[in-house]
Design an enzyme around this catalytic site. Structure first.
Site, PDB file in Angstrom:
ATOM      1  N   LYS A   1      -7.857   4.475  21.645  1.00 42.51           N
ATOM      2  CA  LYS A   1      -7.915   5.346  20.474  1.00 42.51           C
ATOM      3  C   LYS A   1      -9.264   5.198  19.763  1.00 42.51           C
ATOM      4  CE  LYS A   1      -5.107   6.815  16.571  1.00 42.51           C
ATOM      5  NZ  LYS A   1      -4.658   6.222  15.333  1.00 42.51           N
TER       6      LYS A   1
ATOM      7  N   ASN B   1     -12.068   8.069  19.183  1.00 42.85           N
ATOM      8  CA  ASN B   1     -12.564   8.282  17.821  1.00 42.85           C
ATOM      9  C   ASN B   1     -14.096   8.234  17.801  1.00 42.85           C
ATOM     10  OD1 ASN B   1     -13.535   7.326  15.120  1.00 42.85           O
ATOM     11  ND2 ASN B   1     -11.394   7.644  14.586  1.00 42.85           N
TER      12      ASN B   1
ATOM     13  N   GLY C   1       0.840  -1.205   0.000  1.00 41.82           N
ATOM     14  CA  GLY C   1       0.000   0.000   0.000  1.00 41.82           C
ATOM     15  C   GLY C   1       0.865   1.240   0.000  1.00 41.82           C
ATOM     16  N   ALA C   2       0.971   1.892  -1.153  1.00 41.79           N
ATOM     17  CA  ALA C   2       1.834   3.077  -1.264  1.00 41.79           C
ATOM     18  C   ALA C   2       1.001   4.347  -1.139  1.00 41.79           C
ATOM     19  CB  ALA C   2       2.598   3.045  -2.580  1.00 41.79           C
ATOM     20  N   GLY C   3       0.211   4.432  -0.074  1.00 39.73           N
ATOM     21  CA  GLY C   3      -0.563   5.644   0.207  1.00 39.73           C
ATOM     22  C   GLY C   3       0.207   6.528   1.181  1.00 39.73           C
TER      23      GLY C   3
ATOM     24  N   GLU D   1     -13.711   4.437   7.361  1.00 36.16           N
ATOM     25  CA  GLU D   1     -13.379   3.179   8.034  1.00 36.16           C
ATOM     26  C   GLU D   1     -14.384   2.888   9.152  1.00 36.16           C
ATOM     27  OE1 GLU D   1      -8.697   2.447   7.526  1.00 36.16           O
ATOM     28  OE2 GLU D   1      -9.108   4.293   8.626  1.00 36.16           O
TER      29      GLU D   1
ATOM     30  N   ASN E   1     -15.330  11.620  16.150  1.00 37.51           N
ATOM     31  CA  ASN E   1     -15.427  11.668  14.686  1.00 37.51           C
ATOM     32  C   ASN E   1     -16.856  11.640  14.130  1.00 37.51           C
ATOM     33  OD1 ASN E   1     -12.657  11.463  15.167  1.00 37.51           O
ATOM     34  ND2 ASN E   1     -12.300  10.409  13.241  1.00 37.51           N
TER      35      ASN E   1
ATOM     36  N   LEU F   1       0.626   6.656   4.655  1.00 41.35           N
ATOM     37  CA  LEU F   1       1.536   6.055   5.646  1.00 41.35           C
ATOM     38  C   LEU F   1       2.557   5.134   4.993  1.00 41.35           C
ATOM     39  CD1 LEU F   1      -0.325   5.172   8.951  1.00 41.35           C
ATOM     40  CD2 LEU F   1       0.956   7.208   8.342  1.00 41.35           C
ATOM     41  N   GLY F   2       2.149   4.404   3.963  1.00 42.60           N
ATOM     42  CA  GLY F   2       3.082   3.506   3.280  1.00 42.60           C
ATOM     43  C   GLY F   2       4.279   4.285   2.739  1.00 42.60           C
TER      44      GLY F   2
HETATM   45  P1  NAP Z   1      -4.170   5.722   1.903  1.00 48.91           P
HETATM   46  O1  NAP Z   1      -3.392   6.975   1.710  1.00 48.91           O
HETATM   47  O2  NAP Z   1      -5.523   5.617   1.306  1.00 48.91           O
HETATM   48  O3  NAP Z   1      -3.260   4.520   1.392  1.00 48.91           O
HETATM   49  C1  NAP Z   1      -3.721   3.206   1.276  1.00 48.91           C
HETATM   50  C2  NAP Z   1      -3.001   2.597   0.103  1.00 48.91           C
HETATM   51  O4  NAP Z   1      -3.279   1.197   0.062  1.00 48.91           O
HETATM   52  C3  NAP Z   1      -3.409   3.164  -1.253  1.00 48.91           C
HETATM   53  O5  NAP Z   1      -2.257   3.647  -1.891  1.00 48.91           O
HETATM   54  C4  NAP Z   1      -4.005   1.984  -1.987  1.00 48.91           C
HETATM   55  O6  NAP Z   1      -3.696   1.931  -3.360  1.00 48.91           O
HETATM   56  C5  NAP Z   1      -3.294   0.841  -1.297  1.00 48.91           C
HETATM   57  N1  NAP Z   1      -3.935  -0.459  -1.508  1.00 48.91           N
HETATM   58  C6  NAP Z   1      -5.199  -0.845  -1.248  1.00 48.91           C
HETATM   59  N2  NAP Z   1      -5.388  -2.130  -1.595  1.00 48.91           N
HETATM   60  C7  NAP Z   1      -4.213  -2.574  -2.093  1.00 48.91           C
HETATM   61  C8  NAP Z   1      -3.767  -3.816  -2.639  1.00 48.91           C
HETATM   62  N3  NAP Z   1      -4.589  -4.864  -2.740  1.00 48.91           N
HETATM   63  N4  NAP Z   1      -2.487  -3.912  -3.049  1.00 48.91           N
HETATM   64  C9  NAP Z   1      -1.651  -2.859  -2.982  1.00 48.91           C
HETATM   65  N5  NAP Z   1      -2.009  -1.651  -2.477  1.00 48.91           N
HETATM   66  C10 NAP Z   1      -3.277  -1.521  -2.042  1.00 48.91           C
HETATM   67  O7  NAP Z   1      -4.339   5.397   3.454  1.00 48.91           O
HETATM   68  P2  NAP Z   1      -3.487   5.951   4.692  1.00 48.91           P
HETATM   69  O8  NAP Z   1      -3.952   7.318   5.028  1.00 48.91           O
HETATM   70  O9  NAP Z   1      -2.040   5.728   4.471  1.00 48.91           O
HETATM   71  O10 NAP Z   1      -4.027   4.998   5.845  1.00 48.91           O
HETATM   72  C11 NAP Z   1      -3.649   3.640   5.989  1.00 48.91           C
HETATM   73  C12 NAP Z   1      -4.116   3.182   7.372  1.00 48.91           C
HETATM   74  O11 NAP Z   1      -3.398   3.920   8.367  1.00 48.91           O
HETATM   75  C13 NAP Z   1      -5.603   3.485   7.633  1.00 48.91           C
HETATM   76  O12 NAP Z   1      -6.170   2.465   8.400  1.00 48.91           O
HETATM   77  C14 NAP Z   1      -5.562   4.780   8.421  1.00 48.91           C
HETATM   78  O13 NAP Z   1      -6.682   4.948   9.276  1.00 48.91           O
HETATM   79  C15 NAP Z   1      -4.291   4.574   9.230  1.00 48.91           C
HETATM   80  N6  NAP Z   1      -3.668   5.831   9.664  1.00 48.91           N
HETATM   81  C16 NAP Z   1      -3.396   6.828   8.764  1.00 48.91           C
HETATM   82  C17 NAP Z   1      -2.786   8.006   9.203  1.00 48.91           C
HETATM   83  C18 NAP Z   1      -2.448   9.117   8.239  1.00 48.91           C
HETATM   84  O14 NAP Z   1      -1.999  10.173   8.684  1.00 48.91           O
HETATM   85  N7  NAP Z   1      -2.603   8.978   6.948  1.00 48.91           N
HETATM   86  C19 NAP Z   1      -2.474   8.159  10.555  1.00 48.91           C
HETATM   87  C20 NAP Z   1      -2.755   7.123  11.451  1.00 48.91           C
HETATM   88  C21 NAP Z   1      -3.366   5.962  10.988  1.00 48.91           C
HETATM   89  P3  NAP Z   1      -4.220   2.958  -4.460  1.00 48.91           P
HETATM   90  O15 NAP Z   1      -3.335   4.168  -4.322  1.00 48.91           O
HETATM   91  O16 NAP Z   1      -3.967   2.225  -5.725  1.00 48.91           O
HETATM   92  O17 NAP Z   1      -5.652   3.225  -4.140  1.00 48.91           O
END
Ligand code: NAP
Length: 304
Positions: A183, A187, A7-9, A263, A191, A11-12
């Site tokens: 947490k 939430n 998952g390259a979003g 979520e 939220n 956090l990734g």
């Molecule tokens: P995000 O930006 O939406 O990233 C999720 C990534 O997962 C997307 O890039 C998505 O790909 C990828 N993905 C989904 N299914 C996949 C698969 N089958 N194979 C490969 N990649 C896949 O989410 P995020 O904000 O990083 O959050 C991730 C988790 O961390 C969540 O549960 C969130 O609540 C938690 N979290 C986030 C933060 C924050 O600041 N962001 C802080 C604390 C906790 P695509 O790009 O192709 O859609």
């Protein structure tokens, strides 16, 4: 040991760039061949914006069907994608692999763990914030902390050294479930109401009665679920968070405003399901879920 980041979003990318910067081997696992081609066309780099300074890091990427064994996996998908995404990697997972689960809320971690009984699942609870500016470009809020733990085994894993070397602020805890529950309860108290009242966190100061009622039910629920430490002074903690983040929009509010899937199932939905399972009366929490679900549906958003 190679780090595979699923998952390259937000956090990734935040984790991958910091591991890479420390000279550690990192592989991003992207959704499909199309995403991989787009990543490569973009230069095969992830950009991290920290203190307003963008820095690009070359990170190898692949899809799930590559043969390379996976010994150290960071699952950085949304909670609703985690189980399916990890299931694709089962043939590649080494016995005893470490799998870090970064998902918010509860429920997805157990679903993943049930699919990979030969791996060691490490649950994480993170207050670090990162936001996607565009594909493979994330802005780091610059602070925060990640708790890691394994409810089944208190022995710290070797991978913590890599996190230390990468400057990822973290601590190992034997009470990760308590932290995740705490947490989740905070939430649930904040939220959904910010979505229904369409306000910033500080706007809930005008709805103190509603917040207090939810905190009372959540406190009872945590105690009933065997999480008394997570229940301690919940209401004052919720008020502290509301005040400290008064100017912010909650993550669920942002999701709804941007028409993204929430979520909910792993947050308020999980709390309500556990309340039913433990026969713990939580009428206001259940009503909140009904209202939130109806609100999401009225906006054409998914409610699961
Ligand atoms: P995000 O930006 O939406 O990233 C999720 C990534 O997962 C997307 O890039 C998505 O790909 C990828 N993905 C989904 N299914 C996949 C698969 N089958 N194979 C490969 N990649 C896949 O989410 P995020 O904000 O990083 O959050 C991730 C988790 O961390 C969540 O549960 C969130 O609540 C938690 N979290 C986030 C933060 C924050 O600041 N962001 C802080 C604390 C906790 P695509 O790009 O192709 O859609």
């Amino acid at each position: 040991v190679i780090w595979h980041v699923l998952g390259a979003g937000s956090l990734g990318c935040l984790w991958a760039t910091r591991l890479r910067r420390a000279g550690l081997p990192v592989r991003l696992i992207l959704r499909d061949a199309e995403r991989l081609a787009a990543y490569r066309a973009n230069g095969g780099c992830v950009t991290l914006i920290e203190n307003a300074l963008p820095q690009a890091y070359p990170v190898d990427a692949q899809t799930a069907d590559r043969q390379e064994p996976v010994e150290r996996l960071l699952v950085a998908c949304k909670a609703y994608d985690a189980e399916q995404a990890v299931a694709q990697l089962i043939p590649r997972l080494a016995k005893g692999a470490d799998v870090i689960l970064l998902q918010n809320g509860l429920g997805s971690q157990d679903a993943v763990a049930a699919r990979i009984p030969d791996a060691r699942c490490l649950f994480a609870s993170s207050t670090e914030g990162a936001f996607r500016e565009s594909d493979w470009c994330v802005r780091f809020a610059g602070h925060g902390f990640t708790w890691l733990g394994d409810a089944a085994n208190p022995v710290a894993p070797l991978l913590l050294k890599d996190l230390h070397d990468s400057g990822i602020p973290h601590e190992w805890t034997p009470d990760i479930l308590s932290r995740l529950w705490r947490k989740l309860a905070i939430n649930c108290a904040i939220n959904p109401l910010t979505v229904l009242h369409d306000c910033r966190n500080g706007g809930l100061l005008e709805h103190g009665g509603e917040v207090a009622t939810l905190c009372a039910e959540l406190t009872q629920l945590l105690e009933r679920c065997g999480q008394p430490a997570a229940a301690l002074d919940l209401q004052s903690e919720v008020l502290r968070v509301i005040n400290a983040t008064a100017a912010n929009y909650a993550s669920m509010h942002q999701d709804v405003a941007n028409r993204r899937r929430t979520e909910i199932r792993y947050l308020l939905g999980y709390a309500c399901a556990e309340a039913v399972r433990h026969r713990c009366p939580t009428p206001h929490l259940q009503h909140l879920q009904t209202r939130l679900t109806a609100h999401l549906a009225s906006k054409g958003l998914r409610t699961d």
